[in-house]
Design an enzyme around this catalytic site. Structure first.
Site, PDB file in Angstrom:
ATOM      1  N   HIS A 215       0.854  -1.191   0.000  1.00 21.03           N
ATOM      2  CA  HIS A 215       0.000   0.000   0.000  1.00 21.03           C
ATOM      3  C   HIS A 215       0.890   1.241   0.000  1.00 21.03           C
ATOM      4  O   HIS A 215       1.912   1.278   0.692  1.00 21.03           O
ATOM      5  CB  HIS A 215      -0.918   0.001   1.224  1.00 21.03           C
TER       6      HIS A 215
ATOM      7  N   GLU B  97       0.745   4.065   1.453  1.00 21.08           N
ATOM      8  CA  GLU B  97       1.014   4.634   2.776  1.00 21.08           C
ATOM      9  C   GLU B  97       2.084   3.831   3.512  1.00 21.08           C
ATOM     10  O   GLU B  97       2.939   4.395   4.194  1.00 21.08           O
ATOM     11  CB  GLU B  97      -0.269   4.677   3.616  1.00 21.08           C
TER      12      GLU B  97
ATOM     13  N   SER C 120      -8.537   1.061  -2.520  1.00 16.81           N
ATOM     14  CA  SER C 120      -8.731   1.928  -1.361  1.00 16.81           C
ATOM     15  C   SER C 120      -8.810   1.081  -0.093  1.00 16.81           C
ATOM     16  O   SER C 120      -9.786   0.357   0.124  1.00 16.81           O
ATOM     17  CB  SER C 120     -10.023   2.743  -1.522  1.00 16.81           C
TER      18      SER C 120
END
Length: 320
Positions: A136, A138, A235
């Site tokens: 991911h 992040e 997401s």
């Protein structure tokens, strides 16, 4: 598309609309950064990675002159570049500066807070166990804040059992901001049981918006046979909302647009829930409600479980 029933014969459907839902303060800020950069510097403005994980939002910004790229080497010399809301490794702004690029950082301030915590834990001599999903953006950004080898990714409770640190090793844990609240609590409990001296963050790393949206789904899903979550397949926070609804006993589907809705999903459904991930605009919620109203005689009830009024400041380069 014509409704499958005459208007007078459409089955009735109670639709529980979760609140809060949709855009969070970090997403609002990131989109505004790109829009203001386009106004101030003219087009094109390059954006490294999707500014937020929503195709509708990205396409809207493309239409205004934003150009999305995956890596910095795709940005021409002299161009204006924006880093996405998910955050980037330290190497990215360093490389942009070395090339003389003008850059704006749209990293969510709550993600930046985790970055600063990571730096402090390393300065204190601790090894970081970072709870998150491999790959991911992040996670890549946060792990890229500290030297290689000083942080270990933990995805599951099973991963905790496989950790091999000598007794007395100074440890701390941090988490991705968009995780399942319940899953993360289980992993944290396993870490604290295995390493009683592990240092916890001063405050919860999972952001207010992620926690609130999961709580809002928990407030409606037990009453629903079906829950729809508007969000993108990449997401994290949207995928977690689907999982939360399923754990509450509802069938749940992730949809990006109303066109993805299958009328067969509503067979036998008397009460359904609807929510949207933190990067999905309210326009898409209205679009989905309108599509459902073509299929059923809908009564909409909004169920509010929290109020949100968070606002984040823009980068100083964009302030007049």
């Amino acid at each position: 598309m014509n409704a499958p029933f005459p208007a007078s014969e459409k089955p009735s459907l109670r639709l529980l609309l979760a609140a809060p839902r949709g855009f969070c303060a970090g997403v609002d800020r990131a989109i505004e950064i790109v829009e203001r950069a386009l106004e101030r510097f003219g087009k094109p403005v390059y954006v490294r990675h999707e500014i937020v994980h929503n195709r509708y939002v990205v396409d809207g910004l493309k239409a205004k002159g934003a150009v999305f790229v995956e890596e910095l080497d795709q940005v021409p010399d002299g161009a204006q570049v924006v880093f996405s809301a998910h955050g980037v490794p330290k190497s990215v702004p360093a490389a942009a500066t070395a090339r003389g690029l003008d850059w704006l950082d749209a990293t969510c301030p709550l993600v930046s807070k985790v970055h600063r915590q990571a730096e402090r834990q390393i300065e204190a001599g601790r090894h970081i166990l970072f709870i998150g999903h491999e790959g991911h953006p992040e996670v890549i950004g946060t792990m890229g804040q500290v030297p290689a080898g000083s942080i270990t990714l933990v995805e599951t409770v099973a991963d905790v059992a496989g950790l091999d640190f000598p007794a007395g090793t100074p440890l701390a844990f941090l988490t991705q901001t968009t995780l399942s609240v319940d899953d993360t609590a289980e992993i944290v409990a396993a870490l604290q049981a295995r390493f009683p001296q592990i240092v916890a963050p001063k405050a919860e790393d999972i952001c207010y918006a992620t926690s609130n949206r999961q709580a809002a789904v928990k407030a409606i899903a037990p009453q629903c046979q079906l829950v729809l979550v508007i969000g993108a397949p990449n997401s994290s926070n949207s995928l977690r909302l689907v999982e939360v609804a399923e754990r509450c006993g509802a069938r749940a589907y992730l949809v990006q647009r109303a066109t993805e809705i299958d009328p067969a999903w509503f067979d036998g459904v008397e009460t359904m829930g609807l929510t949207a991930g933190a990067s999905a605009p309210e326009t898409l919620v209205n679009e989905v409600v309108d599509r459902i109203a073509q299929l059923r005689d809908v009564t909409v009830e909004q169920v509010v479980s929290a109020e949100e009024n968070m606002v984040f400041k823009l980068p100083r380069q964009l302030l007049d």
